[in-house]
Design a protein around this motif. Structure first.
Motif, PDB file in Angstrom:
ATOM      1  N   ASP A  45      30.287  34.293  48.495  1.00  0.00           N
ATOM      2  CA  ASP A  45      29.854  34.028  50.154  1.00  0.00           C
ATOM      3  C   ASP A  45      30.184  35.353  50.591  1.00  0.00           C
ATOM      4  O   ASP A  45      29.629  35.806  51.576  1.00  0.00           O
ATOM      5  N   TYR A  46      31.362  36.243  50.296  1.00  0.00           N
ATOM      6  CA  TYR A  46      31.652  37.488  50.921  1.00  0.00           C
ATOM      7  C   TYR A  46      30.422  38.478  50.489  1.00  0.00           C
ATOM      8  O   TYR A  46      30.526  39.608  51.029  1.00  0.00           O
ATOM      9  N   PHE A  47      29.855  38.356  49.744  1.00  0.00           N
ATOM     10  CA  PHE A  47      28.854  39.305  49.041  1.00  0.00           C
ATOM     11  C   PHE A  47      27.839  39.713  50.025  1.00  0.00           C
ATOM     12  O   PHE A  47      26.993  38.917  50.575  1.00  0.00           O
ATOM     13  N   ASP A  48      27.770  41.199  50.424  1.00  0.00           N
ATOM     14  CA  ASP A  48      26.981  41.493  51.337  1.00  0.00           C
ATOM     15  C   ASP A  48      26.934  43.108  51.181  1.00  0.00           C
ATOM     16  O   ASP A  48      27.708  43.655  51.831  1.00  0.00           O
ATOM     17  N   SER A  62      42.212  36.476  47.032  1.00  0.00           N
ATOM     18  CA  SER A  62      41.000  36.323  47.239  1.00  0.00           C
ATOM     19  C   SER A  62      40.205  37.697  46.540  1.00  0.00           C
ATOM     20  O   SER A  62      40.720  38.688  46.494  1.00  0.00           O
ATOM     21  N   ILE A  63      39.197  37.321  45.898  1.00  0.00           N
ATOM     22  CA  ILE A  63      38.351  38.519  45.133  1.00  0.00           C
ATOM     23  C   ILE A  63      36.976  38.480  45.373  1.00  0.00           C
ATOM     24  O   ILE A  63      36.280  37.513  46.023  1.00  0.00           O
ATOM     25  N   THR A  64      36.634  39.642  45.177  1.00  0.00           N
ATOM     26  CA  THR A  64      34.987  39.881  45.480  1.00  0.00           C
ATOM     27  C   THR A  64      34.163  39.964  44.142  1.00  0.00           C
ATOM     28  O   THR A  64      34.627  40.189  42.918  1.00  0.00           O
ATOM     29  N   THR A  80      37.834  29.957  44.411  1.00  0.00           N
ATOM     30  CA  THR A  80      37.896  31.193  44.248  1.00  0.00           C
ATOM     31  C   THR A  80      36.483  32.101  44.057  1.00  0.00           C
ATOM     32  O   THR A  80      36.124  32.960  44.774  1.00  0.00           O
ATOM     33  N   ARG A  83      33.814  31.749  47.181  1.00  0.00           N
ATOM     34  CA  ARG A  83      34.378  32.572  48.185  1.00  0.00           C
ATOM     35  C   ARG A  83      33.751  33.924  47.857  1.00  0.00           C
ATOM     36  O   ARG A  83      33.152  34.725  48.785  1.00  0.00           O
ATOM     37  N   ASP A 125      40.006  44.419  46.019  1.00  0.00           N
ATOM     38  CA  ASP A 125      39.335  44.992  47.448  1.00  0.00           C
ATOM     39  C   ASP A 125      40.234  44.189  48.725  1.00  0.00           C
ATOM     40  O   ASP A 125      40.359  45.023  49.846  1.00  0.00           O
ATOM     41  N   CYS A 126      41.059  43.250  48.456  1.00  0.00           N
ATOM     42  CA  CYS A 126      41.672  42.553  49.469  1.00  0.00           C
ATOM     43  C   CYS A 126      43.162  43.362  49.787  1.00  0.00           C
ATOM     44  O   CYS A 126      43.793  43.106  50.792  1.00  0.00           O
ATOM     45  N   PHE A 130      46.306  32.603  43.820  1.00  0.00           N
ATOM     46  CA  PHE A 130      45.390  33.507  43.373  1.00  0.00           C
ATOM     47  C   PHE A 130      44.657  34.294  44.400  1.00  0.00           C
ATOM     48  O   PHE A 130      44.357  33.869  45.396  1.00  0.00           O
TER      49      PHE A 130
END
Lengths: 388, 388
Positions: free
Chosen positions: B297-300, B134-136, B291, B294, B31-32, B132
Motif C-alpha cells: 500500500d505504501y508503494f509509490d 513497518s517495511i517497504t 506487514t 502495508r 526506510d522507517c 516487527f
C-alpha cells in the motif's frame, strides 16, 4: 506497526423504532415452500393517492436500503436515501404522484424478517433469527403486492428501483404484468453474477466468523456481530464505488504528514471504510444481511422461465425504462443490455440509456442530472400515456 | 437457512520447516528508520552459476508467494508457484540460467518477519509479531541485495516478478541500476491504487476482528486467527480473478440439484472460495499478511522521486520488458502504460506487451503461451546482449 484497538463488544441497537406497518394474518407462501403467517409489511408513503387510484408509484429499495426514501432516517437521522429523486418537484414528483416504499421481506425495519419476533413450535416467542426461511426476490415482490392491494390500488403507474430494487422491478413486471403500467429497472441485472455472489460470500463469511454472531442467536445475550457485519459492509462498499470515485475521493492521500509513520488508518480511504462499517452496524441486522444477500444471489430470471429470459416478458404491455452507469462494475452496462435484448425479443416498449458517470454503482443514488432528467421524463411520459 | 459450522479454533501450523537461509549479523537499515539486526534471508536456487557469475536471474515473489518457485512446496506439497515459467527448457531456463528466489523480508517462510524469533529489550526471546517494524518494497529489495552480494554476483542478468514481485523489480532497477542488466515487471504498477488499498484494508480488518488474533500475540496460546485470515484470503482471491474467469469456472452452477434448497455453499464459487481461505491459513502467517499488504500500500515510486516517476529511471542502462493482461482489473494495463511512459521519458530501452487473456490478474501465474513466449524471448535476447 501499532496495534489496532482491541475488538469491542457492541450492544444491541438503540431502542426499537416504531414503524408504520400492516399485518396480513393469512401470511405469504414462499418459493421455498414455507409459509410465513402472519406476515407484516412496513412502509412509508409520500404525496396523495388520486381519486381514481391511478397515480401510485412504488419504489423498491436496494440491499441495505429501507422504506425511508424521502424523509430523515429514524435511526441515523440522515436524509432519506433517495431525496435526490423523490420529493416535491423532483423527478418522482410527490406533488403529483403517490409514492409508496415498503421495507423488503427479510429486512430489519419493521417488515417480517430475522429480527422480528415469531412464536416457535414450543410456544416460545423469540426472534426468527436463522430460522427465518430462505426467500427470493419474487417473495419480496409478493409481500409488496399484499400491501398495494391493501391500499386499494389496482394498477401501479410505475415501479422504480436500482440495484436489488431493480431486480424487484423486473419481478413485478414478470409476475404481475397487469399491475405495472411502467417499470424502471436501474443499475441492475437479470441474474446475479459469479463475481457478485463471490463478494457476498465474503461478507457472509465475515459475519459467520464473528463469535458474537453465535450461530445467528446473538439476540440471546444482547450483543450484535458488529465486527463481522462491519467487514461485510466494507467489502460491499468498495464494490459500490468506481476506482475513479475512490481515487477522486481519497487518492492515496495520507491522514498524517508522512507515509512512513506507519500508523493504523494511515490512508484516508481506510478511515472512510472503517467509518462506513461502524455506522452501518447501528442500523442493520446481520441475519437480515445474510438473508437478503442470499435472495440476490439466487436471482436468475432466465432460469425461472425455462432458460428463456424473453419468456419472462412475453406479451407484456408494460413500458420499460432501463438505465445503467458506465463506471458501474458491479452491475455493468453489459448486463442491462442483456435485459434490453430480452425485452426487444418480447416486443416490449423499452427505452435504454447508459449514463456517463465516474461514480460507479452508487451513481443511481447520487446527484446525476442526466439520469434524473431521463427518469423524470420517462415518468411524465408514462403519466401522460396513462391519461393522468 | 441452515447455520454454518461453528467457528473453529485452529491450532498453529504444523512442525516448523527448515529453510535454506543466510543470516547477516550487521542487519538492515529500513526506510522507517529502524534497524533489524541480525537479518535472515531464506532462499532457493535452481541451475548453476557460471564461472563468470553472469547468468543469475532473480525472481521476486508476490504477496502470498515464497521462494519455492520450481519445486514442491514444503508445507502444501503442491508444485512450485511458477513451474510453468521456471525450469529446464522453460522460458526462464534453469539449464542455462542460475535462478535465485528469496522469501521477502516480512514473510513467513524463513526470512526475518513477524513469525521469526527476536530477543526483546528485556532479553526475552519471542516472535516479532506486531513489533516487527513497518517495511517497504525497497526494504525487501535491500534484503535481497544482501543475498545477491553474499552469493558473489556482481550483476543480475535479469530481475523478474509479477504483481508485488513486479514492484520489487522496479525498486531493483531504480535503487541498484548497475546491478540489473534486464528487468521484467509483470502485471504490476508504479503505485498501489486507492481501490487496491481498500481491498487490503478489508483483509486487515478481518484479521484484526478475529479474537484469536489477540492484538497480534496469537502465538502465546498456540492458536492462529484462521477465520480472519481466511476471509482476507477470500476477498483477495476474488480480485485475482476476472469476472470471466469466475463465470467460466463456476458460472452460477449449483452444488446440489436445486437453487431452492438454500443450503450453505449452494454455489460452487462459494465452496471454492471457502476452500481457498482454509488452505491458505495452513501456510501463511496473519502478521506477515498485515506487514506485507502495508508495504504494497505504501508503494509509490513517483512519490519516492519528488513526484517525478521518470526520475526513478533517469540514465538507466537496464533493458525493460513490461507485460500486462487485458482482463486484469487489479493491476490493469493502464497502470503498465504509466510505467512505460515514464521509462520512455527516461529514454530507457523498453518493450511492452499486453497479453490477451480472460484469466484476470492470476494470468501471470498460469498457462499463457503468448506471455511465456514473449518473456522467454526477452530473456534470451538479454542473454545474447550480455554476451552469454
Amino acid at each position: 506497526m501499532t496495534q489496532s484497538p482491541a475488538p469491542q463488544t457492541v450492544e444491541s441497537a438503540a431502542a426499537p423504532v416504531q414503524h408504520q406497518a400492516v399485518t396480513f394474518p393469512e401470511g405469504l407462501a414462499l418459493d421455498c415452500g414455507a409459509v410465513i403467517a402472519p406476515v407484516t409489511v412496513a412502509y412509508r408513503t409520500y404525496g396523495q393517492l388520486d381519486a381514481a387510484r391511478g397515480n401510485a408509484v412504488l419504489i423498491c429499495h436496494a440491499l441495505t436500503g429501507d422504506q425511508y426514501v424521502a424523509e430523515p432516517h429514524p435511526i441515523t437521522g440522515k436524509p432519506g436515501w433517495w431525496e435526490a429523486v423523490v420529493g416535491p418537484g423532483k423527478p418522482v414528483d410527490t406533488d403529483r404522484f403517490f409514492v409508496i416504499c415498503a421495507n423488503v421481506l427479510g429486512g430489519c425495519m419493521g417488515s417480517t424478517g430475522p429480527r422480528e419476533m415469531m412464536t416457535d413450535a414450543g410456544g416460545q416467542t423469540r426472534p426468527w433469527g436463522t430460522d427465518f426461511p430462505s426467500i427470493t426476490i419474487r417473495d419480496m415482490v409478493r409481500a409488496q403486492k399484499l400491501l398495494v392491494s391493501h391500499l386499494g390500488i389496482p394498477r401501479l403507474l410505475a415501479v422504480i428501483g436500482g440495484s436489488m430494487g431493480g431486480m424487484q422491478v423486473l419481478e413485478w413486471a414478470a409476475t404481475f404484468p397487469e399491475m405495472v403500467f411502467a417499470a424502471a429497472p436501474i443499475a441492475t441485472a437479470t441474474h446475479h453474477s459469479a463475481q457478485n455472489i463471490a463478494f457476498h460470500e465474503v461478507g457472509r463469511a465475515a459475519i459467520h466468523s464473528d463469535p458474537d454472531w453465535k450461530g445467528g442467536r446473538y439476540w440471546e445475550d444482547g450483543r450484535i456481530p458488529a465486527r463481522g457485519l462491519s467487514v461485510a459492509r466494507m467489502v460491499a462498499h468498495i464494490t459500490y464505488l468506481s476506482e475513479q470515485a475512490l481515487s477522486r475521493k481519497f487518492g492515496r492521500r495520507l491522514r498524517g504528514a508522512s507515509a512512513l509513520t506507519f500508523l493504523e488508518d494511515v490512508f484516508e480511504v481506510e478511515s472512510y471504510l472503517r467509518h462506513q462499517g461502524s455506522t452501518f452496524v447501528r442500523r442493520f441486522d446481520a441475519n437480515s444481511y445474510l438473508t437478503i444477500t442470499r435472495a440476490m444471489d439466487y436471482f436468475d430470471m432466465a432460469a425461472e422461465h425455462g432458460g428463456n429470459l424473453a419468456a419472462a416478458f412475453r406479451g407484456t404491455g408494460t413500458r420499460f425504462f432501463v438505465a445503467s452507469f458506465d463506471s458501474d462494475w458491479l452491475f455493468p452496462t453489459a448486463e442491462s443490455r442483456i435485459l434490453v435484448r430480452a425485452l426487444n425479443a418480447a416486443a416490449a416498449n423499452v427505452s435504454f440509456v447508459e449514463i456517463a458517470s465516474d461514480k460507479g454503482h452508487d451513481a443511481f443514488l447520487l446527484d446525476e442530472p442526466d439520469f434524473h432528467a431521463a427518469l423524470g421524463g420517462f415518468l411524465r411520459g408514462a403519466a401522460e400515456r396513462a391519461g393522468l
